[in-house]
Design a protein around this motif. Sequence first.
Motif, short mmCIF file in Angstrom:
data_model
loop_
_atom_site.label_atom_id
_atom_site.label_comp_id
_atom_site.label_asym_id
_atom_site.label_seq_id
_atom_site.Cartn_x
_atom_site.Cartn_y
_atom_site.Cartn_z
N MET A 97 0.83 -1.08 0.17
CA MET A 97 -0.18 -0.13 0.07
C MET A 97 0.84 1.37 0.11
N ARG A 98 1.02 2.04 -1.10
CA ARG A 98 1.49 3.21 -1.10
C ARG A 98 0.99 4.12 -1.11
N LEU A 99 1.22 5.42 -0.27
CA LEU A 99 0.36 6.52 0.13
C LEU A 99 0.49 7.50 -1.04
N LEU A 100 -0.67 8.11 -1.71
CA LEU A 100 -0.35 8.94 -2.88
C LEU A 100 -0.79 10.24 -2.28
N PRO A 101 -0.77 11.44 -3.04
CA PRO A 101 -1.05 12.59 -2.85
C PRO A 101 -2.72 12.79 -2.53
N ASN A 102 -3.28 13.42 -1.91
CA ASN A 102 -4.72 13.93 -1.90
C ASN A 102 -5.66 12.74 -1.19
N GLY A 103 -4.81 12.08 -0.30
CA GLY A 103 -5.65 11.27 0.69
C GLY A 103 -5.87 9.94 -0.03
N ARG A 104 -4.95 9.61 -0.67
CA ARG A 104 -5.30 8.11 -1.27
C ARG A 104 -4.31 7.35 -1.29
N PHE A 105 -4.32 5.97 -1.60
CA PHE A 105 -3.26 5.00 -1.71
C PHE A 105 -3.48 4.03 -2.75
N LEU A 106 -2.35 3.57 -3.20
CA LEU A 106 -2.37 2.51 -4.09
C LEU A 106 -1.94 1.11 -3.65
N TYR A 107 -3.05 0.44 -4.05
CA TYR A 107 -2.87 -0.92 -3.44
C TYR A 107 -2.51 -2.06 -4.37
N VAL A 108 -1.42 -2.82 -4.20
CA VAL A 108 -1.15 -3.80 -5.15
C VAL A 108 -0.69 -5.03 -4.55
N ALA A 109 -1.38 -6.17 -4.98
CA ALA A 109 -0.92 -7.45 -4.38
C ALA A 109 -0.45 -8.45 -5.73
N VAL A 110 0.70 -8.94 -5.30
CA VAL A 110 1.54 -9.70 -6.12
C VAL A 110 1.75 -11.42 -5.55
N ASP A 111 2.10 -12.06 -6.42
CA ASP A 111 2.58 -13.64 -6.06
C ASP A 111 4.01 -13.54 -5.84
N CYS A 112 4.66 -14.32 -4.81
CA CYS A 112 5.93 -13.84 -4.41
C CYS A 112 6.69 -14.71 -5.59
N ARG A 113 6.20 -15.66 -5.98
CA ARG A 113 6.89 -16.48 -6.85
C ARG A 113 7.09 -15.89 -8.53
N ASP A 114 6.28 -14.98 -8.53
CA ASP A 114 6.22 -14.02 -9.86
C ASP A 114 6.80 -12.74 -9.80
N THR A 115 6.94 -12.12 -8.64
CA THR A 115 7.62 -10.89 -8.54
C THR A 115 8.40 -10.82 -7.45
N ASN A 116 9.49 -9.99 -7.67
CA ASN A 116 10.50 -9.48 -6.71
C ASN A 116 10.15 -8.18 -6.16
N LEU A 117 10.32 -8.24 -4.80
CA LEU A 117 9.67 -7.07 -3.80
C LEU A 117 10.14 -5.73 -4.46
N GLY A 118 11.76 -5.92 -4.80
CA GLY A 118 12.11 -4.45 -5.23
C GLY A 118 11.67 -3.83 -6.63
N ILE A 119 11.29 -5.26 -7.50
CA ILE A 119 10.68 -4.43 -8.76
C ILE A 119 9.43 -3.96 -8.57
N ALA A 120 8.68 -4.79 -7.69
CA ALA A 120 7.11 -4.08 -7.51
C ALA A 120 7.36 -2.82 -6.77
N ARG A 121 8.14 -2.46 -5.89
CA ARG A 121 8.18 -1.31 -5.19
C ARG A 121 8.73 -0.21 -6.19
N ALA A 122 9.71 -0.56 -7.19
CA ALA A 122 10.21 0.40 -8.06
C ALA A 122 9.10 0.66 -9.13
N VAL A 123 8.31 -0.11 -9.66
CA VAL A 123 7.16 -0.02 -10.38
C VAL A 123 6.02 1.10 -9.80
N ILE A 124 5.69 0.51 -8.45
CA ILE A 124 4.73 1.52 -7.89
C ILE A 124 5.14 2.83 -7.64
#
Length: 146
Positions: free
Chosen positions: A114-141
Amino acid sequence: MQIPFLQRLQALAGPALGKVVPADAGPPATAAAAQLQQVLAGLPEVLAAAVVTIESGQALATYATSREFQLPKVLAFNSEVVRQQLRALQALGLPADEQLEEILITLRQQLHLMRLLPNGRFLYVAVDCRDTNLGIARAVIRSCEG
Protein backbone atom coordinates in the motif's frame (compact mmCIF):
# COMPACT_ATOMS: atom_id res chain seq x y z
CA MET A 1 -20.38 -8.74 -31.42
CA GLN A 2 -21.92 -6.64 -28.65
CA ILE A 3 -25.03 -8.20 -27.16
CA PRO A 4 -26.53 -5.98 -24.41
CA PHE A 5 -28.22 -8.86 -22.60
CA LEU A 6 -24.93 -10.76 -22.26
CA GLN A 7 -23.14 -7.66 -21.04
CA ARG A 8 -25.75 -7.16 -18.30
CA LEU A 9 -25.52 -10.85 -17.41
CA GLN A 10 -21.73 -10.62 -17.03
CA ALA A 11 -22.13 -7.56 -14.79
CA LEU A 12 -24.35 -9.58 -12.43
CA ALA A 13 -21.55 -12.14 -11.97
CA GLY A 14 -19.36 -9.51 -10.27
CA PRO A 15 -16.60 -7.14 -11.23
CA ALA A 16 -14.74 -7.66 -14.47
CA LEU A 17 -11.63 -9.83 -14.27
CA GLY A 18 -8.34 -8.96 -15.91
CA LYS A 19 -9.55 -5.46 -16.71
CA VAL A 20 -9.10 -2.04 -15.08
CA VAL A 21 -12.50 -0.82 -13.89
CA PRO A 22 -12.94 2.85 -12.95
CA ALA A 23 -15.55 3.57 -10.27
CA ASP A 24 -17.24 6.21 -12.44
CA ALA A 25 -16.58 8.50 -15.40
CA GLY A 26 -15.21 11.41 -13.34
CA PRO A 27 -11.67 12.79 -13.61
CA PRO A 28 -10.40 11.23 -10.32
CA ALA A 29 -11.53 7.75 -11.39
CA THR A 30 -10.11 8.21 -14.88
CA ALA A 31 -6.74 9.28 -13.43
CA ALA A 32 -6.81 6.31 -11.05
CA ALA A 33 -7.52 3.93 -13.93
CA ALA A 34 -4.54 5.40 -15.82
CA GLN A 35 -2.34 4.77 -12.76
CA LEU A 36 -3.45 1.15 -12.68
CA GLN A 37 -2.67 0.79 -16.38
CA GLN A 38 0.87 2.00 -15.58
CA VAL A 39 1.15 -0.59 -12.80
CA LEU A 40 0.00 -3.33 -15.17
CA ALA A 41 2.52 -2.24 -17.79
CA GLY A 42 5.33 -2.69 -15.26
CA LEU A 43 3.88 -5.67 -13.37
CA PRO A 44 1.74 -7.73 -15.75
CA GLU A 45 1.53 -10.59 -13.23
CA VAL A 46 -0.28 -8.48 -10.60
CA LEU A 47 -3.04 -10.37 -8.73
CA ALA A 48 -5.02 -7.28 -7.77
CA ALA A 49 -4.59 -3.53 -7.70
CA ALA A 50 -6.64 -0.47 -6.79
CA VAL A 51 -6.47 3.23 -6.09
CA VAL A 52 -8.39 3.87 -2.87
CA THR A 53 -9.42 6.92 -0.86
CA ILE A 54 -8.02 6.53 2.64
CA GLU A 55 -10.88 8.13 4.55
CA SER A 56 -13.78 6.27 2.94
CA GLY A 57 -12.06 3.07 1.81
CA GLN A 58 -13.80 3.41 -1.57
CA ALA A 59 -11.93 2.41 -4.72
CA LEU A 60 -11.56 4.90 -7.55
CA ALA A 61 -10.40 2.14 -9.90
CA THR A 62 -9.76 -1.59 -9.49
CA TYR A 63 -8.14 -4.54 -11.20
CA ALA A 64 -8.39 -8.21 -10.19
CA THR A 65 -7.55 -11.56 -11.71
CA SER A 66 -9.81 -13.66 -9.46
CA ARG A 67 -13.29 -13.28 -7.99
CA GLU A 68 -12.03 -14.96 -4.83
CA PHE A 69 -10.04 -11.82 -4.04
CA GLN A 70 -13.15 -9.87 -2.85
CA LEU A 71 -11.56 -6.49 -3.48
CA PRO A 72 -14.22 -4.28 -1.79
CA LYS A 73 -13.76 -6.12 1.51
CA VAL A 74 -9.95 -6.19 1.21
CA LEU A 75 -9.80 -2.49 0.39
CA ALA A 76 -12.05 -1.53 3.30
CA PHE A 77 -9.81 -3.40 5.75
CA ASN A 78 -6.61 -2.08 4.18
CA SER A 79 -7.83 1.51 4.32
CA GLU A 80 -8.42 0.95 8.04
CA VAL A 81 -4.84 -0.37 8.36
CA VAL A 82 -3.55 2.80 6.70
CA ARG A 83 -5.69 5.06 8.93
CA GLN A 84 -4.55 3.26 12.08
CA GLN A 85 -0.89 3.43 11.04
CA LEU A 86 -1.20 7.16 10.36
CA ARG A 87 -2.71 7.64 13.84
CA ALA A 88 0.06 5.57 15.43
CA LEU A 89 2.75 7.64 13.72
CA GLN A 90 1.01 10.84 14.79
CA ALA A 91 1.01 9.59 18.39
CA LEU A 92 4.77 9.06 18.20
CA GLY A 93 5.25 12.79 17.67
CA LEU A 94 7.78 12.34 14.88
CA PRO A 95 9.23 15.37 13.07
CA ALA A 96 7.06 16.83 10.31
CA ASP A 97 9.39 15.58 7.57
CA GLU A 98 8.77 11.95 8.62
CA GLN A 99 5.77 10.65 6.71
CA LEU A 100 4.33 7.24 6.01
CA GLU A 101 5.22 6.19 2.47
CA GLU A 102 4.36 2.51 2.22
CA ILE A 103 2.94 -0.44 4.12
CA LEU A 104 3.99 -3.97 3.22
CA ILE A 105 2.08 -7.07 4.26
CA THR A 106 4.08 -10.20 3.63
CA LEU A 107 2.31 -13.53 3.35
CA ARG A 108 3.79 -16.91 2.52
CA GLN A 109 2.90 -16.66 -1.18
CA GLN A 110 1.79 -13.06 -1.64
CA LEU A 111 3.00 -9.51 -1.10
CA HIS A 112 0.48 -6.74 -0.47
CA LEU A 113 1.82 -3.20 -0.86
CA MET A 114 0.00 0.00 0.00
CA ARG A 115 1.75 3.13 -1.26
CA LEU A 116 0.39 6.45 -0.03
CA LEU A 117 -0.43 8.94 -2.76
CA PRO A 118 -1.23 12.66 -2.63
CA ASN A 119 -4.81 13.80 -2.02
CA GLY A 120 -5.63 11.23 0.67
CA ARG A 121 -5.35 8.12 -1.49
CA PHE A 122 -3.27 4.98 -1.62
CA LEU A 123 -2.25 2.56 -4.32
CA TYR A 124 -2.84 -1.07 -3.37
CA VAL A 125 -1.05 -3.85 -5.22
CA ALA A 126 -1.06 -7.60 -4.51
CA VAL A 127 1.47 -9.87 -6.24
CA ASP A 128 2.51 -13.50 -6.02
CA CYS A 129 5.97 -13.90 -4.41
CA ARG A 130 6.87 -16.54 -6.97
CA ASP A 131 6.22 -14.20 -9.88
CA THR A 132 7.45 -10.83 -8.62
CA ASN A 133 10.49 -9.53 -6.79
CA LEU A 134 9.70 -7.05 -3.98
CA GLY A 135 12.29 -4.57 -5.27
CA ILE A 136 10.80 -4.57 -8.75
CA ALA A 137 7.27 -4.20 -7.39
CA ARG A 138 8.31 -1.22 -5.25
CA ALA A 139 10.12 0.44 -8.16
CA VAL A 140 7.10 0.07 -10.44
CA ILE A 141 4.72 1.39 -7.79
CA ARG A 142 6.93 4.40 -7.06
CA SER A 143 7.07 5.23 -10.77
CA CYS A 144 3.24 5.27 -10.89
CA GLU A 145 2.73 7.73 -8.03
CA GLY A 146 2.34 10.88 -10.08
